[in-house]
Write an enzyme that holds these catalytic residues in place. Structure first.
Site, short mmCIF file in Angstrom:
data_model
loop_
_atom_site.label_atom_id
_atom_site.label_comp_id
_atom_site.label_asym_id
_atom_site.label_seq_id
_atom_site.Cartn_x
_atom_site.Cartn_y
_atom_site.Cartn_z
N GLY A 99 -3.03 4.64 0.98
CA GLY A 99 -3.80 5.01 -0.20
C GLY A 99 -4.75 3.92 -0.69
CG ASN A 100 -4.01 -0.31 0.14
OD1 ASN A 100 -3.63 0.43 1.04
ND2 ASN A 100 -4.18 -1.60 0.29
CE LYS A 116 3.94 13.39 -1.50
NZ LYS A 116 4.07 11.98 -1.24
CE LYS A 123 -0.93 6.97 5.13
NZ LYS A 123 0.26 6.50 4.50
CE LYS A 136 3.56 2.93 4.30
NZ LYS A 136 2.63 4.07 4.28
P1 ADP Z 1 0.72 3.90 1.54
O1 ADP Z 1 -0.25 4.37 0.53
O2 ADP Z 1 0.15 2.88 2.46
O3 ADP Z 1 1.45 5.02 2.26
P2 ADP Z 1 3.27 3.33 0.18
O4 ADP Z 1 3.27 2.86 -1.22
O5 ADP Z 1 3.70 4.72 0.46
O6 ADP Z 1 1.79 3.05 0.72
O7 ADP Z 1 4.15 2.35 1.08
C1 ADP Z 1 3.95 0.95 1.08
C2 ADP Z 1 4.93 0.27 0.12
O8 ADP Z 1 6.26 0.33 0.64
C3 ADP Z 1 4.71 -1.21 -0.09
O9 ADP Z 1 3.74 -1.46 -1.05
C4 ADP Z 1 6.11 -1.70 -0.54
O10 ADP Z 1 6.14 -1.86 -1.93
C5 ADP Z 1 7.05 -0.56 -0.17
N1 ADP Z 1 8.25 -0.93 0.58
C6 ADP Z 1 9.46 -0.34 0.41
N2 ADP Z 1 10.36 -0.87 1.23
C7 ADP Z 1 9.75 -1.82 1.96
C8 ADP Z 1 10.17 -2.71 3.02
N3 ADP Z 1 11.42 -2.72 3.46
N4 ADP Z 1 9.24 -3.55 3.55
C9 ADP Z 1 7.97 -3.56 3.10
N5 ADP Z 1 7.51 -2.71 2.12
C10 ADP Z 1 8.38 -1.87 1.56
MG MG Z 2 2.85 6.46 1.38
#
Ligand code: ADP
Ligand code: MG
Length: 311
Positions: free
Chosen positions: A11-12, A129, A211, A273
């Site tokens: 998203g960023n 969701k 996604k 992810k």
């Molecule tokens: P995106 O928009 O890229 O999908 P998300 O917010 O869904 O982003 O996922 C990324 C976030 O996951 C990071 O900003 C972090 O805060 C969080 N996160 C949760 N658990 C972990 C982990 N074990 N290692 C790294 N990041 C983590």
């Molecule tokens: Mg996400």
């Protein structure tokens, strides 16, 4: 190693937390993202891009709701297509401007993408969701009586929840592959794709596909040499956000699966992810990478980021 990569942008890459989300701001973020993509193209990579759409589709839903007395509100699948179109347009324009600045030439094409889901997916029985605007309890009750699923979201108000089914195929797969074959930079399956169910006819569904999982499906079907998930952290961590946190570099499927079992990756953020990356590596025996946009070239050269390898 081959140089065809599928990149799922977080998203960023489009809108950062606390930004208001004007067209100009989103364009500028996308432009900065395209500069990183251009460095990959210069290094000889072929790129297929996919991206999230959470804040954008949330805003489109809010617009539907605010204007419902004057304009017929569109359902979630149609809103998803709107977000794919506008984000894709911004990528096409920004990418062309970046290419021109670098004296490069390339066709850039967005494809409105439908992603198949199974009508018997258990997710349809358990919507999880949260999407769109926050509502008061009274408003939420009215929406529940109209058949919407609503939940209280951690003290912030009521929100609609929709199912998040598993992606099982990309409807436009052949068109995507033809465009790549013809040297296009393709943007596809935005926001996880528009969920559709195939029966006697093809029908759009009010649901949201993750996604990262949809990106994995695309990467696997397109036979990418690697699948790259870019987000706002530079690595996957164990014991994340604790004094013992430790970043993961190159790691095997078996090693990271142990950490999955120990609960190191949060559902709804890092969890999907890691799951998407694991599915890719297991299905293809090719590496999957979780890294940040700033270090994407290093990550592709396995010098940075978390690289998940078969063994
Ligand atoms: P995106 O928009 O890229 O999908 P998300 O917010 O869904 O982003 O996922 C990324 C976030 O996951 C990071 O900003 C972090 O805060 C969080 N996160 C949760 N658990 C972990 C982990 N074990 N290692 C790294 N990041 C983590
Ligand atoms: Mg996400």
């Amino acid at each position: 190693m081959g140089k065809f990569v599928v990149i799922a942008l977080g998203g960023n890459a489009i809108l950062q937390p606390k930004q208001k989300g004007t067209a100009e701001t989103q364009y500028q973020n996308i432009y900065a993202t395209c500069e990183h993509i251009a460095t990959l193209l210069k290094s000889g990579y072929k790129v297929l891009l996919t991206h999230g759409n959470g804040p954008q589709v949330g805003n489109i839903l809010l617009q539907q709701d605010e204007a419902k007395e004057v304009v017929a509100p569109m359902p979630l699948d149609v809103c998803g297509s709107m977000s794919q179109g506008f984000i894709g347009y911004m990528f096409q324009r920004a990418m062309r401007n970046v290419l021109k600045k670098n004296n490069m030439e390339k066709e850039v094409t967005t494809l409105v993408t439908q992603v198949k889901v199974d009508k018997n997916d258990p997710a349809f029985k358990n919507p999880t969701k949260p999407i769109g605007p926050f509502y008061s309890e009274d408003e939420a009750k009215k929406l529940i009586s109209k058949g919407y699923d609503m939940v209280e979201d951690s003290g912030r108000g009521w929100r609609r929840v929709v199912p998040s089914p598993n992606p099982i195929g990309v409807m436009e797969e052949k068109s995507i592959l033809q465009l790549i074959e013809n040297d296009n930079l393709v943007i596809a399956s935005g926001g996880g794709g528009i969920p559709v169910v195939e029966g006697e006819t093809l029908e759009g569904i009010e649901a949201v596909i993750d996604k990262d999982l949809a990106g994995q499906r695309l990467a696997m079907d397109a036979k990418a040499d690697s699948f790259v998930i870019l987000t706002d952290v530079d690595h996957v961590y164990i014991n994340f956000n604790t004094p013992e946190q430790k970043k993961l570099g190159k790691i095997t499927v078996a090693e990271i699966e142990k950490y999955v079992d120990e609960g190191h990756f949060k559902a709804g953020s890092m969890g999907p992810k890691v799951e998407a990356a694991l599915r890719f590596v297991k299905a293809t025996d090719q590496p999957a990478i979780i890294a940040s946009l700033n270090s994407v070239l290093d990550a592709l050269e396995h010098k940075s980021g978390t690289i998940i390898v078969p063994e």
